[in-house]
Scaffold this motif. Structure first.
Motif, PDB file in Angstrom:
ATOM      1  N   ASP A  75       0.743  -1.247  -0.049  1.00  0.00           N
ATOM      2  CA  ASP A  75       0.041  -0.083  -0.123  1.00  0.00           C
ATOM      3  C   ASP A  75       0.922   1.300  -0.050  1.00  0.00           C
ATOM      4  O   ASP A  75       1.809   1.175   0.495  1.00  0.00           O
ATOM      5  N   ILE A  76       0.283   2.251  -0.544  1.00  0.00           N
ATOM      6  CA  ILE A  76       0.930   3.496  -0.588  1.00  0.00           C
ATOM      7  C   ILE A  76       0.409   4.714   0.285  1.00  0.00           C
ATOM      8  O   ILE A  76      -0.900   4.667  -0.161  1.00  0.00           O
ATOM      9  N   ILE A  77       0.914   5.133   1.320  1.00  0.00           N
ATOM     10  CA  ILE A  77       0.064   6.205   1.668  1.00  0.00           C
ATOM     11  C   ILE A  77       0.498   7.776   1.734  1.00  0.00           C
ATOM     12  O   ILE A  77       1.701   7.791   1.382  1.00  0.00           O
ATOM     13  N   LYS A  78      -0.220   8.503   2.036  1.00  0.00           N
ATOM     14  CA  LYS A  78       0.301  10.096   2.153  1.00  0.00           C
ATOM     15  C   LYS A  78       0.254  10.487   3.560  1.00  0.00           C
ATOM     16  O   LYS A  78      -0.538  10.467   4.226  1.00  0.00           O
ATOM     17  N   THR A  79       1.557  10.902   3.726  1.00  0.00           N
ATOM     18  CA  THR A  79       1.712  11.339   5.439  1.00  0.00           C
ATOM     19  C   THR A  79       1.603  12.790   5.665  1.00  0.00           C
ATOM     20  O   THR A  79       1.275  13.654   4.531  1.00  0.00           O
ATOM     21  N   TYR A  80       1.412  13.042   6.833  1.00  0.00           N
ATOM     22  CA  TYR A  80       1.243  14.623   7.056  1.00  0.00           C
ATOM     23  C   TYR A  80       2.247  15.652   6.388  1.00  0.00           C
ATOM     24  O   TYR A  80       1.818  16.571   6.253  1.00  0.00           O
ATOM     25  N   SER A  81       3.447  15.055   6.147  1.00  0.00           N
ATOM     26  CA  SER A  81       4.500  15.892   5.671  1.00  0.00           C
ATOM     27  C   SER A  81       4.236  16.170   4.225  1.00  0.00           C
ATOM     28  O   SER A  81       4.942  17.122   3.515  1.00  0.00           O
ATOM     29  N   GLY A  82       3.243  15.314   3.684  1.00  0.00           N
ATOM     30  CA  GLY A  82       3.012  15.556   2.091  1.00  0.00           C
ATOM     31  C   GLY A  82       3.829  14.475   1.424  1.00  0.00           C
ATOM     32  O   GLY A  82       3.284  14.023   0.146  1.00  0.00           O
ATOM     33  N   LYS A  83       4.795  13.863   1.964  1.00  0.00           N
ATOM     34  CA  LYS A  83       5.394  12.879   1.226  1.00  0.00           C
ATOM     35  C   LYS A  83       4.752  11.777   1.386  1.00  0.00           C
ATOM     36  O   LYS A  83       3.977  11.234   2.367  1.00  0.00           O
ATOM     37  N   THR A  84       5.046  10.807   0.292  1.00  0.00           N
ATOM     38  CA  THR A  84       4.251   9.364   0.301  1.00  0.00           C
ATOM     39  C   THR A  84       5.258   8.226   0.698  1.00  0.00           C
ATOM     40  O   THR A  84       6.472   8.274   0.626  1.00  0.00           O
ATOM     41  N   VAL A  85       4.830   7.245   1.256  1.00  0.00           N
ATOM     42  CA  VAL A  85       5.549   6.188   1.810  1.00  0.00           C
ATOM     43  C   VAL A  85       4.963   4.870   1.304  1.00  0.00           C
ATOM     44  O   VAL A  85       3.625   4.660   1.124  1.00  0.00           O
ATOM     45  N   GLU A  86       5.615   3.980   0.749  1.00  0.00           N
ATOM     46  CA  GLU A  86       5.207   2.674   0.341  1.00  0.00           C
ATOM     47  C   GLU A  86       5.614   1.704   1.729  1.00  0.00           C
ATOM     48  O   GLU A  86       6.430   1.786   2.366  1.00  0.00           O
ATOM     49  N   ILE A  87       4.354   0.982   1.894  1.00  0.00           N
ATOM     50  CA  ILE A  87       4.493   0.084   3.166  1.00  0.00           C
ATOM     51  C   ILE A  87       4.926  -1.030   2.712  1.00  0.00           C
ATOM     52  O   ILE A  87       4.516  -2.104   2.378  1.00  0.00           O
ATOM     53  N   GLY A  88       6.587  -1.336   2.824  1.00  0.00           N
ATOM     54  CA  GLY A  88       7.154  -2.521   2.608  1.00  0.00           C
ATOM     55  C   GLY A  88       6.827  -3.406   3.505  1.00  0.00           C
ATOM     56  O   GLY A  88       6.829  -4.899   3.290  1.00  0.00           O
ATOM     57  N   ASN A  89       6.525  -3.151   4.875  1.00  0.00           N
ATOM     58  CA  ASN A  89       6.258  -4.025   5.743  1.00  0.00           C
ATOM     59  C   ASN A  89       5.225  -3.560   6.676  1.00  0.00           C
ATOM     60  O   ASN A  89       5.489  -2.530   7.448  1.00  0.00           O
ATOM     61  N   THR A  90       4.236  -4.179   7.106  1.00  0.00           N
ATOM     62  CA  THR A  90       3.133  -3.399   8.022  1.00  0.00           C
ATOM     63  C   THR A  90       3.621  -3.565   9.552  1.00  0.00           C
ATOM     64  O   THR A  90       3.059  -2.753  10.443  1.00  0.00           O
ATOM     65  N   ASP A  91       4.869  -4.297   9.916  1.00  0.00           N
ATOM     66  CA  ASP A  91       5.473  -4.568  11.137  1.00  0.00           C
ATOM     67  C   ASP A  91       6.338  -3.412  11.457  1.00  0.00           C
ATOM     68  O   ASP A  91       6.816  -3.163  12.489  1.00  0.00           O
ATOM     69  N   ALA A  92       6.643  -2.530  10.531  1.00  0.00           N
ATOM     70  CA  ALA A  92       7.627  -1.189  10.422  1.00  0.00           C
ATOM     71  C   ALA A  92       6.618  -0.253  10.753  1.00  0.00           C
ATOM     72  O   ALA A  92       6.788   0.806  10.062  1.00  0.00           O
ATOM     73  N   GLU A  93       5.688  -0.569  11.794  1.00  0.00           N
ATOM     74  CA  GLU A  93       4.656   0.669  11.855  1.00  0.00           C
ATOM     75  C   GLU A  93       5.073   1.784  12.775  1.00  0.00           C
ATOM     76  O   GLU A  93       4.652   2.926  12.779  1.00  0.00           O
ATOM     77  N   GLY A  94       6.247   1.586  14.017  1.00  0.00           N
ATOM     78  CA  GLY A  94       6.577   2.747  14.667  1.00  0.00           C
ATOM     79  C   GLY A  94       7.040   3.870  14.016  1.00  0.00           C
ATOM     80  O   GLY A  94       6.673   5.045  14.367  1.00  0.00           O
ATOM     81  N   ARG A  95       7.887   3.574  12.971  1.00  0.00           N
ATOM     82  CA  ARG A  95       8.479   4.924  12.226  1.00  0.00           C
ATOM     83  C   ARG A  95       7.325   5.404  11.602  1.00  0.00           C
ATOM     84  O   ARG A  95       7.375   6.635  11.387  1.00  0.00           O
ATOM     85  N   LEU A  96       5.965   4.965  11.277  1.00  0.00           N
ATOM     86  CA  LEU A  96       5.031   5.561  10.556  1.00  0.00           C
ATOM     87  C   LEU A  96       4.339   6.611  11.441  1.00  0.00           C
ATOM     88  O   LEU A  96       4.004   7.498  11.116  1.00  0.00           O
ATOM     89  N   ILE A  97       3.910   5.846  12.600  1.00  0.00           N
ATOM     90  CA  ILE A  97       3.082   6.969  13.441  1.00  0.00           C
ATOM     91  C   ILE A  97       4.301   8.218  13.736  1.00  0.00           C
ATOM     92  O   ILE A  97       3.719   9.049  14.222  1.00  0.00           O
TER      93      ILE A  97
END
Ligand code: BES
Ligand code: MN
Ligand code: ZN
Length: 495
Positions: free
Chosen positions: A329-351
């Motif tokens: 999945d690809i998400i748009k973050t608050y900063s405006g940058k987009t992130v591809e979710i390579g792994n849903t277990d790397a969740e800490g860095r996302l929040i």
């Protein structure tokens, strides 16, 4: 409760007097204490070797019910941490005997070549922290904490360090607050409830707060926090705790603001990249950063700290479900940058990136520090008792490491190699949350965060190892350790 006291120790009525004994030197200033030690050494059963102890009942010539002599080993090995451990262990021993009031005899600072406040703080801290029991979920509460711990020292220190016991008590209460939140099971701290629990504690102090609920997170475009929370029935939140002692004062000077960000994953199942079941129960501790940050703010308010500190705390539960975010999945973050979710277990860095980008925009901090149980790789690198410090600001990293030396919350500065950023490239989005290699996972996680802090002076502390302990330590029970609370309070008093 903690106290300092001086006077004639032999006339003191007490259930127990605890005397630390060194095997190769007399470390006490008070001649009556030295006399008592001489008596017990004559019995030849106890020599002051490290971790040896002996109890003397109804010692003649005193009003004491018992004396506990505790060996500290060789003089050269005794530092503040040895004293914390000594005090914590002694308290735990006397809780077992169901006592309620004890006296601990402090060594003379000069004899140990230590500053008197460092020495007394260490004993007070070890005693208070060692006195904490986490038995909330047990029907039979077999043990009771001690009611009063008095530390016996020279009268000049009782006068000059009058305020010390209350200050140490406040800081240790903050540490214990964090420990209890971390040890609490995930079914009792789902995001909404955990946030309310933090607010309830904050409301009693001079702190203001705001909560972004799911609707507000959507309105603000916090796509990363929402993506991690998508799989759980318990919806995500962003909590802001603001300690602002200067809010009503007019001043032309620029006011210093520090932001603390804490990872608040109330349970980390891994999401669709589900974790294996070994130690999965321990993932209730994945909100340790949040617990420490909230406890630090509450403690700063109680201590009437001098400058503004804001806590920014994203709280989510990472669960798999039909609604969960998928790998790819690809998400748009608050900063405006987009992130591809390579792994849903790397969740800490996302929040964290949504929280940090928001904090920079809203509060323009001079310094921002985040604390997070971010990577298993950090535990592989440094083991379970040392935290990794990551910063592009060497000075700030050094200050954190030094603060950790003082509080025995050990930290180690890790590298931030620019070229490793290549490992986070995504074909389809601005960045991937997962490195293309499994090596150096703590570093790539920190580099991922660094892409979202602009030019703010920032440090990241990976507390995945030391935030939680399966086994009890000398002044900490099994479970949450409250790592980071004493560390940051110490640091904030220096910067
Ligand atoms: N919460 C974990 C990290 C963790 C591991 C904390 C062990 C405490 C003890 C984190 O969210 C995580 O799952 N990290 C992954 C990252 C990986 C998927 C890139 C890890 O470390 O394996
Ligand atoms: Mn995870
Ligand atoms: Zn996690």
């Amino acid at each position: 409760m903690l106290k300092l006291f001086s006077g004639e120790i032999l006339k003191k009525k007490a259930e127990c007097l605890v005397i630390p004994v060194c095997e190769d030197a007399d470390i006490h200033d008070d001649p009556s204490i030295t006399g008592l030690i001489e008596k017990v050494l004559k019995l030849k059963e106890f020599k002051g070797k490290k971790d040896d102890s002996v109890v003397l009942y109804d010692p003649a010539g005193t009003k004491l019910e018992r004396i506990l002599f505790v060996g500290l080993g060789k003089l050269e090995k005794i530092d503040a941490e040895a004293l914390r451990k000594f005090a914590g262990k002694s308290v735990k021993e006397l809780i077992k005997k169901a006592l309620s009031e004890i006296v601990i005899c402090a060594p003379g600072p000069e004899k140990l070549n230590m500053k008197d406040d460092v020495l007394l703080s260490a004993i007070l801290e070890g005693a208070f922290l060692g006195n904490h029991l986490f038995d909330k979920y047990k029907k039979d509460k077999k043990k009771k904490p001690l009611k009063i711990v008095s530390v016996f020292t020279d009268s000049k220190f009782v006068k000059s360090r009058r305020l010390l016991p209350a200050r140490i008590e406040t800081i240790c209460k903050g540490t214990i607050l964090a420990r209890e939140w971390v040890s609490m099971p995930s079914n009792e701290k789902r995001p909404d409830r955990f946030v309310r629990s933090m607010v309830k504690a904050a409301e009693k102090e001079d702190l203001s707060f705001s909560i972004l609920d799911e609707k507000a997170l959507k309105q603000n475009g916090m796509g990363a926090i929402l993506a991690v929370g998508a799989g759980s029935r318990s919806r995500p939140r962003l909590l802001i705790l603001d300690y602002n002692p200067l809010k009503n004062k007019k001043s032309s000077k620029k006011k210093k603001t520090l932001v603390l960000v804490g990872k608040g994953v109330t349970f980390d199942s891994g999401g669709i990249n589900l974790k294996p079941s070994a130690s999965l129960d321990e993932m209730k501790m994945d909100m340790s950063g949040a617990a420490s940050v909230a406890s630090i703010l509450i403690t700063l308010a109680r201590l009437k700290h001098k400058f503004r500190v804001v806590g920014v705390i994203p709280v989510v539960e990472n669960m798999p479900s039909g609604d969960a975010t998928r790998p790819g999945d690809i998400i748009k973050t608050y900063s405006g940058k987009t992130v591809e979710i390579g792994n849903t277990d790397a969740e800490g860095r996302l929040i964290l990136i949504d929280a940090m980008a928001y904090a920079i925009k809203m509060f323009k901090p001079e310094v921002m520090i985040d604390m997070a149980t971010l990577t298993g790789a950090c535990v592989v690198a440094l083991g379970e008792s040392i935290a990794g410090v990551f910063s592009t600001d060497e000075e700030l990293a050094k200050e954190i490491v030094a603060a950790g030396e003082a509080t025995a919350e050990r930290c180690w500065a890790m590298p931030m190699p620019e070229d490793y950023k290549n490992l986070l490239k995504s074909e389809f989005a601005d960045i991937n949350n997962m490195s293309s290699t499994r090596w150096g996972g703590a570093i790539t996680a920190a580099l991922f965060l660094s892409e979202f802090v602009e030019n703010t002076r920032w440090a990241h502390i990976d507390i995945a190892g030391p935030a939680y302990s399966k086994k009890a330590g000398d002044y900490c029970g099994a479970g949450g350790t409250g790592f980071g609370v004493r560390l940051l309070i110490n640091l904030l008093n220096k910067i």
